[in-house]
Design an enzyme around this catalytic site. Structure first.
Site, PDB file in Angstrom:
ATOM      1  CG  HIS A 265       5.457  17.846  -9.365  1.00 27.24           C
ATOM      2  ND1 HIS A 265       6.796  17.540  -9.432  1.00 27.24           N
ATOM      3  CD2 HIS A 265       5.106  18.263 -10.609  1.00 27.24           C
ATOM      4  CE1 HIS A 265       7.221  17.755 -10.675  1.00 27.24           C
ATOM      5  NE2 HIS A 265       6.215  18.194 -11.400  1.00 27.24           N
TER       6      HIS A 265
ATOM      7  CD  GLU B 161       0.772  18.118 -21.326  1.00 24.39           C
ATOM      8  OE1 GLU B 161       0.859  19.138 -22.016  1.00 24.39           O
ATOM      9  OE2 GLU B 161       0.806  16.957 -21.788  1.00 24.39           O
ATOM     10  CG  ASP B 162      -0.956  17.410 -16.104  1.00 22.13           C
ATOM     11  OD1 ASP B 162      -0.910  16.973 -17.268  1.00 22.13           O
ATOM     12  OD2 ASP B 162      -0.035  17.264 -15.278  1.00 22.13           O
TER      13      ASP B 162
ATOM     14  CG  ASP C 115       8.755  18.888 -14.374  1.00 20.76           C
ATOM     15  OD1 ASP C 115       8.114  18.386 -13.424  1.00 20.76           O
ATOM     16  OD2 ASP C 115       8.518  18.639 -15.578  1.00 20.76           O
TER      17      ASP C 115
ATOM     18  CG  HIS D 129       5.872  22.664 -14.136  1.00 22.94           C
ATOM     19  ND1 HIS D 129       6.093  22.670 -12.784  1.00 22.94           N
ATOM     20  CD2 HIS D 129       5.862  21.359 -14.508  1.00 22.94           C
ATOM     21  CE1 HIS D 129       6.211  21.420 -12.350  1.00 22.94           C
ATOM     22  NE2 HIS D 129       6.073  20.602 -13.370  1.00 22.94           N
TER      23      HIS D 129
ATOM     24  CG  ASP E 174      39.433  11.319  -8.971  1.00 19.31           C
ATOM     25  OD1 ASP E 174      39.028  10.174  -8.709  1.00 19.31           O
ATOM     26  OD2 ASP E 174      39.283  11.868 -10.068  1.00 19.31           O
TER      27      ASP E 174
HETATM   28 MN    MN Z   1       5.923  18.425 -13.592  1.00 21.70          MN
END
Ligand code: MN
Length: 723
Positions: free
Chosen positions: A52, A80-81, A143, A76, A263
């Site tokens: 990811h 957090e994880d 993300d 990123h 269009d």
């Molecule tokens: Mn992520």
């Protein structure tokens, strides 16, 4: 739709293909840290988690972002994880990378809610993050985008929640940043979950498959370019296929059917001069068959937001309709970056804004960057632009206004509307009264205090205080407009004309009395102030007149019933009058078959239930022998009365010897005369002559004659007539 798992090898290939200079050592270390930290974590799909952040990093490369952003993209989710801390990141990758990761993590924690005030607050937080370092938002978007591409593995409720949040928050942000690819992909992916049936219906109905659509555009561009470059040396072409979500919006929000959406395919032609625009239009109409009533001239009649372009819809040789927009570069920039200073979050994507203008450099920078091989430039430019030059502040409703650093509350007032600035008497910042030269700061909520009193306006001193040229121009404009004496005269003349037309005859004294009462109601100190306000358009006479008439009638018996009555045309502008013998207060409409103009000999026909329709005497629908007409009693005489201000549409048929540049010269004349053109077509007759038909707006027969005279000066024109 399952996307191929991205590996680090893919990322390396992309970086290489890009041909720019990256900090490969840092990127390499970031990858290894991410891989180690995420360890054997997996995605819902069962894929290793690290795929990811790699995919997010790939998107960032495609968007042209720099090494730091790519590193932050790879890392990123680690803070957090996983057990990795921000301090560790700072130590290994430096402050700016850890700042980015911190920003992305914090953004992820802003809870999404559909409650309005909460939304405004969240958007505010995002903008603050953006002002701090716009890369944070771009990493977040990457993300998001990858999560959306793989959301099929999530639970249905989660899919819908994320999709909704994309539509309401992330897609608009991508739009504001001018990152169209991300915006459209986010919208299309989200729509699949929000309205799967609607999505499928459109996908199925699209005449061509995805790759065929791209091929179609390419072939059209080629055909246009071949012909266009013969006439206009410098021409730039853009082609696009409307996204599924874009079609969806038209179908479900404007209630159009697929067939009515012309269009789906669009070509944009950008040229150097206005003349080239009309020349290009001629070439397009010559090359492809125009669809009637689809021509719009926003060059001679710009949209209220100053948008200018020529629009037309034509048929390809395969019979597929596509829209063509023609504009100059200057018009193009106005269209892309907007003029009005407003991000109206609740209105979704429709509002153009100075915020966008302020942020659209991101795309510009990303585009410029394609030429450069040093990705660090990008960062430098981005940092210097937004965070240091712009402040974001808020209206009490939570609308975001962005202004240059150093702007005062007066600049803020004028950025909302010139009427707000002109009536400003004070300002509150975060609910506290501040002086007028107060310089606004990021994040403040600003309220402008205004007066309703007429005749007040800005002070000349403000010119020295304001920071923006927008405010300065509007203040100057006000002074220009406030040539009081002229305005008073104009207002008085208008009142007199209107009184005359309404059959009000009064002495000067009575007039003064009538108007004094009216002045008070309109917050005007004196009758002169009222005249003045009417004169420059601050007060519409049509709004105050009914009350004046009422008072006049109270004091005076109306004069004896006149034989003929003035019947006002049922138009909002209602200034032209038609007299109908022996009829009172009936609805008047102008027939479409002959489009009568003031000055034409006319006759009325009493319709069943739609009032009286006015025809020219010579119209083929008018029986020439009244005595033997089927229902003679329904034909009534009618005449024009009064000064005519109404606008009429009329169609001209121009016959000319065929030559190049003809259509352009005709449209150029229309442009010079500031005429709005509603339809314009050109074809050849059997004799090889060119027949141009143009539907234009004019305000009467004299005006029409002027137009015809001007057109007659064009070489090779044989005849011009109303059709
Ligand atoms: Mn992520």
């Amino acid at each position: 739709m399952a996307e191929q798992l991205k590996t680090y090898g893919d990322l390396l290939d992309l970086l290489k293909a890009n041909g720019r200079t990256y900090d490969m050592d840092m990127i390499d270390r970031a990858y290894r840290l991410a891989k180690e930290a995420h360890g054997d974590q997996t995605r819902h799909s069962g894929a290793p988690y690290v795929s990811h952040p790699i995919a997010a990093a790939c998107i960032l490369v495609e968007l042209g972002m720099d090494s730091e952003s790519i590193v932050a993209g790879l890392l990123h989710d680690v803070v957090e994880d996983t057990d990795v801390t921000l301090e560790q990141i700072t130590k290994s990758f430096g402050k700016s990378v850890s700042h980015l990761i911190d920003g992305v993590t914090k953004l992820g924690k802003i809870p999404y809610t559909s409650r309005e005030e909460q939304q405004a607050e969240n958007i505010r937080k995002m903008l603050m993050a953006m002002a701090d370092d716009v890369r944070v938002i771009i990493i977040k978007l990457a993300d998001r985008l990858h999560n959306m591409r793989t959301i099929e593995f999530m639970k249905p409720q989660k899919q819908r929640d994320k999709a909704l949040e994309n539509m309401e928050v992330y897609a608009p942000i991508a739009h504001r940043l001018g990152i169209r690819t991300v915006k459209e992909e986010l919208e299309d992916l989200s729509l699949r979950y929000l309205d799967p049936m609607g999505y499928e219906e459109i996908e199925k109905n699209l005449a061509l498959r995805n790759d065929e659509r791209t091929g179609f555009i390419a072939s059209i561009k080629q055909q246009i370019l071949e012909r266009m470059t013969l006439v206009i040396p410098k021409v730039y072409l853009e082609g696009r296929v409307k996204s599924i979500h874009g079609i969806y919006r038209k179908m479900f929000m404007q209630g159009k059917s697929m067939d009515e959406i012309f269009d789906v395919f669009a070509i944009r032609i950008i040229v150097d001069t206005v003349t080239d625009c009309y020349t290009a239009l001629g070439v397009i109409h010559d090359l492809f068959r125009p669809i009637p009533n689809r021509f719009k001239d926003y060059i001679s009649t710009p949209k209220p937001n100053l948008y200018q372009s020529l629009h037309t819809t034509v048929l390809s040789k395969e019979g597929i309709p596509f829209e063509v927009q023609i504009r100059t570069w200057e018009m193009h920039h106005t269209a892309e970056y907007g003029i009005a200073a407003h991000w109206k979050y609740k209105l979704g994507l429709s509002g153009q804004g100075s915020l966008e203008e302020r942020l659209s450099w991101v795309r510009q920078i990303l585009e410029d960057q394609k030429e450069s091989d040093d990705a660090t430039d990008l960062v430098r430019t981005i940092k210097s632009d937004l965070s240091q030059d712009t402040v974001f502040v808020f209206t009490p409703n939570g609308d975001v206004i962005s202004l240059p650093v150093g702007s005062t509350v007066i600049d803020f007032a004028y950025s909302i509307h010139s009427a707000v600035g002109n009536r400003m008497i004070g300002a509150k910042v975060n609910k506290r009264i501040v002086p007028l030269d107060y310089q606004i700061q990021n994040g403040q909520i600003i309220e402008i205090l205004t007066t309703k009193e007429m005749g007040r306006g800005p002070s000349r001193d403000w010119l020295k205080i304001v920071k923006t040229s927008e405010a300065r121009n509007k203040i100057r404009q006000w002074f220009k407009k406030e040539r009081r004496e002229e305005n008073i005269q104009e207002g008085r003349a208008e009142v007199e004309r209107e009184f005359k037309r309404s059959g009000i005859t009064v002495t000067d004294e009575e007039l003064f009395e009538l108007l004094s009462a009216s002045s008070k109601r309109q917050n005007c100190a004196t009758v002169e102030d009222l005249y003045c306000a009417i004169g420059y358009g601050g007060i519409q006479l049509s709004k105050v007149l009914p009350k004046i008439k009422e008072e006049y009638l109270k004091n005076k018996r109306p004069p004896a019933e006149p034989e003929l009555k003035v019947v006002h045309v049922s138009s909002k502008k209602s200034a032209s009058g038609v007299l109908i013998d022996g009829m009172d207060g009936c609805l008047i409409k102008f027939s479409k078959c002959c489009n009568p103009l003031p000055g034409d000999d006319i006759i009325g026909f009493i319709t069943r239930g739609f009032g009286v329709s006015i025809h020219k005497r010579g119209c083929s629908n008018v029986p020439q022998d009244m005595e033997h007409a089927p229902e003679p009693e329904r034909w009534v005489s009618a005449h024009w009365v009064g000064e005519v201000k109404e606008e009429f549409q009329t169609t001209l048929e121009i016959v000319a010897d065929t030559r190049t540049g003809l259509l352009m010269e005709i449209t150029q004349q229309f442009y010079n005369m500031h005429l709005s053109v509603h339809n314009l077509n050109s074809r050849q007759n059997k004799e090889g002559q060119t027949i141009v038909t143009a539907t234009i707006t004019i305000n009467g027969k004299d005006h029409l004659q002027t137009v015809i005279n001007r057109l007659s000066n064009i070489a090779n024109i044989q005849s011009i007539r109303r059709s």
